[in-house]
Design an enzyme around this catalytic site. Structure first.
Site, PDB file in Angstrom:
ATOM      1  N   TYR A 159     -14.914  -0.613   8.835  1.00 20.93           N
ATOM      2  CA  TYR A 159     -13.486  -0.289   8.945  1.00 20.93           C
ATOM      3  C   TYR A 159     -13.015  -0.440  10.404  1.00 20.93           C
ATOM      4  O   TYR A 159     -11.998  -1.088  10.680  1.00 20.93           O
ATOM      5  CB  TYR A 159     -13.282   1.150   8.458  1.00 20.93           C
ATOM      6  CG  TYR A 159     -11.901   1.717   8.664  1.00 20.93           C
ATOM      7  CD1 TYR A 159     -10.821   1.246   7.937  1.00 20.93           C
ATOM      8  CD2 TYR A 159     -11.684   2.762   9.563  1.00 20.93           C
ATOM      9  CE1 TYR A 159      -9.545   1.787   8.115  1.00 20.93           C
ATOM     10  CE2 TYR A 159     -10.429   3.310   9.740  1.00 20.93           C
ATOM     11  CZ  TYR A 159      -9.366   2.826   9.022  1.00 20.93           C
ATOM     12  OH  TYR A 159      -8.112   3.372   9.196  1.00 20.93           O
ATOM     13  N   GLN A 175      -1.808   7.623   0.850  1.00 19.19           N
ATOM     14  CA  GLN A 175      -1.485   8.895   1.503  1.00 19.19           C
ATOM     15  C   GLN A 175      -0.307   8.743   2.467  1.00 19.19           C
ATOM     16  O   GLN A 175       0.636   9.516   2.436  1.00 19.19           O
ATOM     17  CB  GLN A 175      -2.725   9.399   2.252  1.00 19.19           C
ATOM     18  CG  GLN A 175      -2.545  10.777   2.856  1.00 19.19           C
ATOM     19  CD  GLN A 175      -3.443  11.027   4.055  1.00 19.19           C
ATOM     20  OE1 GLN A 175      -4.020  10.096   4.620  1.00 19.19           O
ATOM     21  NE2 GLN A 175      -3.573  12.283   4.430  1.00 19.19           N
ATOM     22  N   GLY A 216       0.844  -1.198   0.000  1.00 14.35           N
ATOM     23  CA  GLY A 216       0.000   0.000   0.000  1.00 14.35           C
ATOM     24  C   GLY A 216       0.877   1.246   0.000  1.00 14.35           C
ATOM     25  O   GLY A 216       0.530   2.280   0.584  1.00 14.35           O
ATOM     26  N   ASP A 234       2.149  -1.881  -4.515  1.00 16.84           N
ATOM     27  CA  ASP A 234       0.762  -1.405  -4.494  1.00 16.84           C
ATOM     28  C   ASP A 234       0.071  -2.018  -5.696  1.00 16.84           C
ATOM     29  O   ASP A 234       0.724  -2.552  -6.593  1.00 16.84           O
ATOM     30  CB  ASP A 234       0.703   0.131  -4.563  1.00 16.84           C
ATOM     31  CG  ASP A 234      -0.559   0.686  -3.904  1.00 16.84           C
ATOM     32  OD1 ASP A 234      -1.666   0.297  -4.318  1.00 16.84           O
ATOM     33  OD2 ASP A 234      -0.428   1.505  -2.974  1.00 16.84           O
ATOM     34  N   ILE A 235      -1.243  -1.865  -5.728  1.00 11.69           N
ATOM     35  CA  ILE A 235      -2.009  -2.387  -6.861  1.00 11.69           C
ATOM     36  C   ILE A 235      -1.848  -1.471  -8.082  1.00 11.69           C
ATOM     37  O   ILE A 235      -2.061  -1.871  -9.213  1.00 11.69           O
ATOM     38  CB  ILE A 235      -3.478  -2.566  -6.422  1.00 11.69           C
ATOM     39  CG1 ILE A 235      -4.218  -3.535  -7.314  1.00 11.69           C
ATOM     40  CG2 ILE A 235      -4.192  -1.244  -6.273  1.00 11.69           C
ATOM     41  CD1 ILE A 235      -5.360  -4.232  -6.610  1.00 11.69           C
ATOM     42  N   ARG A 236      -1.465  -0.204  -7.803  1.00  8.95           N
ATOM     43  CA  ARG A 236      -1.240   0.769  -8.896  1.00  8.95           C
ATOM     44  C   ARG A 236       0.086   1.485  -8.636  1.00  8.95           C
ATOM     45  O   ARG A 236       0.603   1.460  -7.515  1.00  8.95           O
ATOM     46  CB  ARG A 236      -2.373   1.804  -8.919  1.00  8.95           C
ATOM     47  CG  ARG A 236      -2.425   2.547  -7.611  1.00  8.95           C
ATOM     48  CD  ARG A 236      -3.654   3.400  -7.434  1.00  8.95           C
ATOM     49  NE  ARG A 236      -3.845   3.706  -6.023  1.00  8.95           N
ATOM     50  CZ  ARG A 236      -3.388   4.761  -5.387  1.00  8.95           C
ATOM     51  NH1 ARG A 236      -2.720   5.694  -6.025  1.00  8.95           N
ATOM     52  NH2 ARG A 236      -3.587   4.948  -4.099  1.00  8.95           N
TER      53      ARG A 236
HETATM   54  N1  SER Z   1      -8.565   8.607   8.768  1.00 14.11           N
HETATM   55  C1  SER Z   1      -9.316   7.392   8.886  1.00 14.11           C
HETATM   56  C2  SER Z   1     -10.677   7.542   8.349  1.00 14.11           C
HETATM   57  O1  SER Z   1     -11.192   8.640   8.415  1.00 14.11           O
HETATM   58  C3  SER Z   1      -9.383   6.964  10.312  1.00 14.11           C
HETATM   59  O2  SER Z   1      -8.372   6.064  10.579  1.00 14.11           O
HETATM   60  O3  SER Z   1     -11.242   6.601   7.902  1.00 14.11           O
END
Ligand code: SER
Length: 314
Positions: free
Chosen positions: A141, A12, A8, A34-36
């Protein structure tokens, strides 16, 4: 010899962390994947195309480059994850499981995997959130980060895998854009302030969230990974914090440089996610165990970012 694989690497965080790791370990000892493909700067060093869910591909790269450490940064973030929860679970958990299994099978020296403030939830204490407390994440997430923390600790306890982790707050860097997070507004706002002089925020004026400037995030990661194993007392993930601010406060900081700047508010589904996360984080364990300290406050960060974006002719 230290040989690093960053998974990855074009995201960012990866774009900046990979360059810092190359400075530390030598250009050719840090393989970006990375994938790209990533930006020009990153692509100057070694690069491999890799889908983080492809375990065989990962093994091939680990063997080919004699990898001793993996930084696994690939993940679907909070807002994006809600669009396709099944996929977010598959990618975030599947890729972590690949990395941990490979670390165990190939006896790797160290693994880094980021967790997040998204492990906290509506019943977590919101102010000065402690390391140990109720965690009831309600985004997919956050659920993957919470489960991932349990797996990291498990692999350390049962198989001796030296895995280390930080619960990042919202990360703010201007060199590569984030994608799909709830804290991304705090990056976008600087671009819009310079390009359009105004910004419509998807969170309300007083939504405080823990945040960190990218340079501090890179420093925290490298400090943690350089610490001696005995100093790492927490093998799930460390709380780390730097700054905490609301959209109104970041707007005020920008106005010190761009007095005409205007912000308006139009909260969307991300407001609910932000409301379930802490306002500020207690990171005393990181400060005591391995000497974490941050360097950027809100105004210093604003100054750096506006200067950097102007140099990039944004
Ligand atoms: N910056 C992340 C998000 O907003 C939090 O880990 O998903």
């Amino acid at each position: 010899m230290t040989r690093v694989l960053v998974i990855g690497a074009c995201g960012q965080l990866g774009s900046e962390l990979t360059l810092a790791l190359r400075k530390l370990h030598g250009e050719n000892n840090v393989i970006a994947s990375d994938i790209r493909e990533g930006n020009i700067e990153l692509m100057k060093g070694p690069f491999e195309t890799l889908n983080a869910m492809d375990k065989e591909g990962m093994v091939r790269i680990v063997k080919k480059h004699n990898i001793t450490q993996i930084y696994h940064l690939a993940a679907v973030l909070s807002a994006k994850g809600e669009e396709n929860p099944g996929f977010a679970w598959e990618l975030n958990m599947g890729s972590l499981s690949n990395v941990l299994e490979i670390a165990k099978e190939y006896n790797l020296d160290k693994i880094y995997w980021p967790s997040s403030i998204a492990v906290f939830g509506p019943n977590t204490p919101v102010d000065n959130t402690p390391q140990q407390c109720i965690m009831d994440p309600n985004t997919v997430y956050g659920i993957t980060k919470q489960s991932g923390e349990r797996w990291c600790e498990y692999y350390f306890n049962h198989y001796g895998v030296d895995v280390r982790s930080l619960r990042y707050p919202g990360l703010i860097g201007y060199k590569t854009l984030p994608g799909g997070g709830t804290t991304d507004y705090a990056v976008d706002i600087y671009y819009k302030a310079l390009q359009e002089g105004e910004f419509e925020c998807f969170l309300s004026a007083n939504s405080a969230l823990p945040m960190m400037y990218m340079d501090d995030a890179v420093k925290a990661t490298i400090d943690l990974m350089q610490a001696t194993p005995n100093d790492i007392k927490i093998r799930s993930s460390y709380n780390v914090s730097a700054i905490s601010f609301t959209p109104a406060e970041i707007a005020a900081s920008i106005k010190k440089h761009l007095p005409e700047f205007k912000i308006t508010y139009k909260p969307d589904f991300r407001q609910k996610i932000a409301d379930s996360w802490p306002n500020s984080i207690n990171d005393s364990a990181a400060r005591t165990d391995w000497g974490w300290h941050h360097q950027f406050d809100l105004d210093k960060m604003t100054e750096e970012i506006l200067k950097g974006l102007k140099n990039m002719k944004i």
